[in-house]
Design an enzyme around this catalytic site. Sequence first.
Site, PDB file in Angstrom:
ATOM      1  N   GLN A 175       0.854  -1.176   0.000  1.00  0.00           N
ATOM      2  CA  GLN A 175       0.000   0.000   0.000  1.00  0.00           C
ATOM      3  C   GLN A 175       0.900   1.239   0.000  1.00  0.00           C
ATOM      4  O   GLN A 175       1.721   1.418   0.898  1.00  0.00           O
ATOM      5  CB  GLN A 175      -0.855  -0.067   1.271  1.00  0.00           C
ATOM      6  CG  GLN A 175      -1.697   1.128   1.557  1.00  0.00           C
ATOM      7  CD  GLN A 175      -2.308   1.005   2.952  1.00  0.00           C
ATOM      8  OE1 GLN A 175      -2.855  -0.023   3.316  1.00  0.00           O
ATOM      9  NE2 GLN A 175      -2.194   2.058   3.735  1.00  0.00           N
ATOM     10  N   SER A 233       1.606   6.712   2.479  1.00  0.00           N
ATOM     11  CA  SER A 233       2.334   7.719   3.268  1.00  0.00           C
ATOM     12  C   SER A 233       3.445   8.389   2.480  1.00  0.00           C
ATOM     13  O   SER A 233       4.083   7.756   1.635  1.00  0.00           O
ATOM     14  CB  SER A 233       2.973   7.065   4.495  1.00  0.00           C
ATOM     15  OG  SER A 233       1.986   6.688   5.387  1.00  0.00           O
ATOM     16  N   GLU A 279      -8.271  -1.124   7.064  1.00  0.00           N
ATOM     17  CA  GLU A 279      -7.030  -1.274   7.801  1.00  0.00           C
ATOM     18  C   GLU A 279      -7.332  -1.367   9.293  1.00  0.00           C
ATOM     19  O   GLU A 279      -6.842  -2.245   9.988  1.00  0.00           O
ATOM     20  CB  GLU A 279      -6.112  -0.076   7.528  1.00  0.00           C
ATOM     21  CG  GLU A 279      -4.855  -0.085   8.399  1.00  0.00           C
ATOM     22  CD  GLU A 279      -3.854   0.984   7.988  1.00  0.00           C
ATOM     23  OE1 GLU A 279      -4.158   1.778   7.085  1.00  0.00           O
ATOM     24  OE2 GLU A 279      -2.762   0.999   8.584  1.00  0.00           O
TER      25      GLU A 279
END
Lengths: 414, 414, 367, 367
Positions: free
Chosen positions: B135, B138, B253
């Site tokens: 993923q 960030s 998540e």
Amino acid sequence: MDFTDTPAEAAFREQARDFIAANAPHYLAEHLAKSGFGHTNTGEHDALSEAKKWQRTKAQAGWACLQWPTEFGGRGASPIENVIWSQEEGLYSRLTGTFIIGQGMCAPTLMAFADPSHNTRLLPKLASGEEVWCQLFSEPHGGSDLAGLRTKAEKDGDEWLVNGQKIWTSGAQHSDYGLLITRTDATVAKHKGLTMFFLDMKSPGVRIVPIKQANGNSEFNEVYFENVRIPDDQRVGGVGEGWRVAITTLMNERMAIGGSIATGFPEILEWAQSAQLNGRPALEDPNVKSKLADWYVKAAGLKNNASRQITTLSKGGLPGPENSMGKLVAGNMMQDIAKFALDLQGLSGVLVDPSVAEGAARFQAMLLRSPAVRIEGGTDQILRNIIGERVLGLPEDMRADKGIAFSDIPTSAL
Amino acid sequence: MDFTDTPAEAAFREQARDFIAANAPHYLAEHLAKSGFGHTNTGEHDALSEAKKWQRTKAQAGWACLQWPTEFGGRGASPIENVIWSQEEGLYSRLTGTFIIGQGMCAPTLMAFADPSHNTRLLPKLASGEEVWCQLFSEPHGGSDLAGLRTKAEKDGDEWLVNGQKIWTSGAQHSDYGLLITRTDATVAKHKGLTMFFLDMKSPGVRIVPIKQANGNSEFNEVYFENVRIPDDQRVGGVGEGWRVAITTLMNERMAIGGSIATGFPEILEWAQSAQLNGRPALEDPNVKSKLADWYVKAAGLKNNASRQITTLSKGGLPGPENSMGKLVAGNMMQDIAKFALDLQGLSGVLVDPSVAEGAARFQAMLLRSPAVRIEGGTDQILRNIIGERVLGLPEDMRADKGIAFSDIPTSAL
Amino acid sequence: MNFDFSDDQKLLADQVKRYLDDNCGMDRVRQVLTGSPRMAQDVWEGLARMGLLGTAVPESYGGAGAGYAELCLVAQQLGAHIAPVPFGSTVYLVAEALLLWGSQAQQEYWLPQICAGTVKGALATVESVGQLTPGQIHAEVVNGALCGKKVVVTDGGVADLYLVMAKHGDQLSLFLVERAAQVDVLNVDSVDLSRDVAQVNFQNAPAQLLVAQGWNALEVLQNRAAVLYAFEQLGGAQRALDMAVAYAQERFAFGRAIGSFQAIKHMLADMFVSLKLAESNCYYAAWALANNTADLPLAAATARVSATQAFQLCAKDNIQVHGGMGFTWEFDCHLYYRRSNYLALELGSLSEWEARLVEALPRVENI
Amino acid sequence: MNFDFSDDQKLLADQVKRYLDDNCGMDRVRQVLTGSPRMAQDVWEGLARMGLLGTAVPESYGGAGAGYAELCLVAQQLGAHIAPVPFGSTVYLVAEALLLWGSQAQQEYWLPQICAGTVKGALATVESVGQLTPGQIHAEVVNGALCGKKVVVTDGGVADLYLVMAKHGDQLSLFLVERAAQVDVLNVDSVDLSRDVAQVNFQNAPAQLLVAQGWNALEVLQNRAAVLYAFEQLGGAQRALDMAVAYAQERFAFGRAIGSFQAIKHMLADMFVSLKLAESNCYYAAWALANNTADLPLAAATARVSATQAFQLCAKDNIQVHGGMGFTWEFDCHLYYRRSNYLALELGSLSEWEARLVEALPRVENI
């Protein structure tokens, strides 16, 4: 670094000790020793008149408001001498609660901002306890947002006409004067439209209503103003300068309560040193030890920090915003201590009648009074803001009330 | 209310148990039992290939991704059946860490937003462990402000050209695909200019650099994109819809990690049940008791709360934002547990070499890893914001980045 | 597996809620804050009429014959309303003890009266300050007559029937003692002014043996009652949180709702987390109670510890969110704060329950 | 009364600070994080040249003849820089023990070498996991030869002279043992990678008696060293807070400096409060140490407990303020976090010092 007296300090201490031995109201000692948190015990004697009497006795001999100039009724003493006096006054200092607001907060403000002619007239009577002062700052709509106050003062010739309401006024019912902050202009930014006065609490239109607190006591009042007239020469600082004046008062407030604030530690230590837990001395319990140690280092830290502040003051420094931490630490600590003490008392811990409850219900009184410590004179949250912004230099939060007229600041979600 | 199995549930459990008894890699059991926080112990065996093998074994018999539809490689099972499977899989579930991000977060996002033709092709390989996903959300300049991301995607014919950098990408080095959020328009408000894609991690221009962490390990990577080309049909959701897509991923998540999050409680309980303190069983120490009880009620509360969530899901409800509390509770708890365990070990507690340190240095590993738990996947502060705003309905903070183009948002005090 | 209350159970909870909203609002609670006895007789009678006093009592004894899950939900509503009635003392403690250990005659005589609301009960154990221990008990029954002084008896001023721990020969036993001339009752003030508390002095009061192994019985009784009181705590905590959230939304300072400041918002988030953990532990304990599972002692202590934490935190910080107004008598914050601190000690203190919890923990392999 | 350090003392602190800023920055610290021994020899020699190793040692033994207040300020700077040198082991422990109990010959032989930086020391007491107790010590000296294994010796890999607790006849005593062939040293990793730690195995190593009543002597020594280590903790805590404040001012998220959010601001305020309380307690303890007052045990435990709390809190939440970057190896946050957790155990754990504090508390009447 020296935590002991110099010869001059020792001599001063001796003098203070002699005066106290000769003049203090020793007949009150055993009662005062039993004073609980937020309560001065004078036994069968009237607390207010005993307080005034002791204050007068001190003032006559030059032992009142030691750091004030002599012309205002003080002694012109140094900060360290003041500390020595406090240490020696000990128990009897519990009688001085009535005067703290006037002497500790109002007086420094008057000295800084009021007309000298007022000061020579008013301050000696404040020092001697003849006159009592209160502080009229908080309002129902203000709360933490002190500058959001709404009590209005309008100029009317040489006078001001005051309308509005104050709240949380300690001692209003036996005060002669009050230091009053008002809004004199709602069309400018919040902090700019404020003006400070002092007023005679016996003025027509002043109405005092005691507040019943969550713990059942009434230490505070609401004060209502209906067309109360104040001469312009009782203004303290310039028109629109009220916020700057108030800041002086509040700094002195934190100083006045900073070092000597009640934490509950001596009480819980005394309990732990005498109580049994599971058939053994409570002090042997690791849980009790851990909590006591934690509370002691906080109480000692506050005390040692206050000592350092005195050194700062005696070197000509100013009390810093870090004094905000005293109440922040003490309020939470007292709440925790009360809870823990009740826990260890078991179901008997619920009793609040001093005549039947353990230790005259002092921990129960703490339990019920301590929530207010975390609120009065600045909430925990406001104090952390002050430390964050004024001590650590962090940027302020975004403000919804900045740069707009007071009258345009949102006051509800509607 | 019934915390026991219905007959159908019991039958399902029996089936699961039989499969596991017959097929699980029992030779790994003793190693897996010694897994520490953030580390899967497979002894001399390679962790990744063992994980893939067990996943393939499960998938072939219909025991992978139980709640997914069968056409995507799942079993079409109910949430409760999924829980039963997890309970039975027990130790062996420690092998599945590699797949959590792909199966738990990427897959639900794909199911909701990606082209069905992709899904029938990609999801079965994700379920069987043949392909691993990561993923890519960030960024260094984002942090808690996830939507402040800067990785840029520009349309170029039927493709998008991606430039920028991601950080904290777990498993990037052995991933086949990644779910990537990019900024496709910096002239509109922050949340409006984002677009989601999936990409082949072997694409030219993708560079993966492991991050050395504070604890010395490297679980995460930086991923750099230099003119990486992604076909437009690998877009997940509409152009400018990326934030809405990301929210789906993040909700899943919190669900994926919510109920089963490591707290450190079993470890500290095991320690307390075997250790001596001051010459007596540690469990008899009132301080140990008090802390254990406090930690247990939190661990049990999280577990029981997860059970309630399953009931909500099985009645057709959605996982709520209150799942944010799992990590908030567990992160702080683990940090406290590690500190307490070291305290009780005395100076020997400083040792970190598993071959000489008490309990294979597991509390030391916790001490050094747990600070990240309070940060990764949403800091404590962000989680409290979510609970305050999305669960309790409190108004949002004032925003400096609202209603202005992304490119105009202040990024420094200058 | 199903970790939620049934729709029927929720319906019952809603009925109780509506009854209490209508008949036991804060104005009614405030009427009992001074004076003695401290209870709302009308609410008590209303609860009796609704059959709630016998929620878990078999129909043959005048009860509703529902179960403990239902009783938990009733308790939650009573806690939310801080209802000033001797419900816990009568229902969780005295009626339970009768159901567990009463002879048929005792059950037939007392339970119908309890269900009808004509007999109120109270548990009398504590004789001194500190954790309750067997050595603390000096009250003694000799030849069927009880002598001894119990210093904190919850609902002791309104009770008709006392469940008393006393020495009996060489052991401690639980006795039933009716209120009578030989029972001297003195009301005392407690931290919770919405609750009747008394010192009760038994002077040769006629005592009927209920259960001989009194200490073990008390632990069993406390484990069951802890779950029910935990639901009261849960109800109170939820209400305190709701009050705080509402105030944070509507109160403005510095031109903004105070709930938009992180300092307030995060305090409320922590209150929510504490409450939610407690709630989930209570749900499990309700099931364990209703099914009398082997892990009830652990489940009860877990529910008790976390519900005590949650109510104390929510009630305390509810005052903080309200600021100065939260410390006035006029606002209701203190009523919840007071109740939270009473309930924290009601069946023994937090530290006692922490110890019980740890003693009930299984070996780690079985967690 | 004067509760502050003198201008001369502050000048010394400033000199030390400037030396360490120039010669022991984070780059220098990082050079010792891997490899063995873990110390900066150049910094050590620099400190020796400045006369700091003998700050409180009389001039007749090669020291500077300043006092303990000065040594406290040196410690504070070393802590702020997390200097990787065996200063505490050598100066607070071994040199102190020699000053307290050494024979004239021992003092004349060792102290000048310590002050010159040519002899480093280490305290070797711990043999197993858990609180150090007399029963834990199995090392024994027979006929002047020491046998036994010490499992965690701070600076044990660099030490030339060990101060060892061992059995001697029927009591525990402290011995001086030189590094020699009979001393087997194995470096081990600890939570603090900027610190040399070793397991030291003594196999018939020649041992010189320093003080016979070893257990009492150790307590005296620990009380004195606790004050000095507390100043190291203070220095570290201040630096961690400074780092966090600076980052909160410069790092922007959501269009604002993160320090403008109350969640961050209030965390930093709490760190400040913890630090300030510790600092004031340490000031008092410095005076008590310098003047060897009767309340030194209490003052030392108070400084120790609050400085441990402050450093652990500041170091931990410094990481939190830094977010993800705070958890990288590259940022310095973890170096302070590691040091804070090492120092928390260095002279015995927080819970041991809490117990010592409580034992040292006077009756409440005298507070």
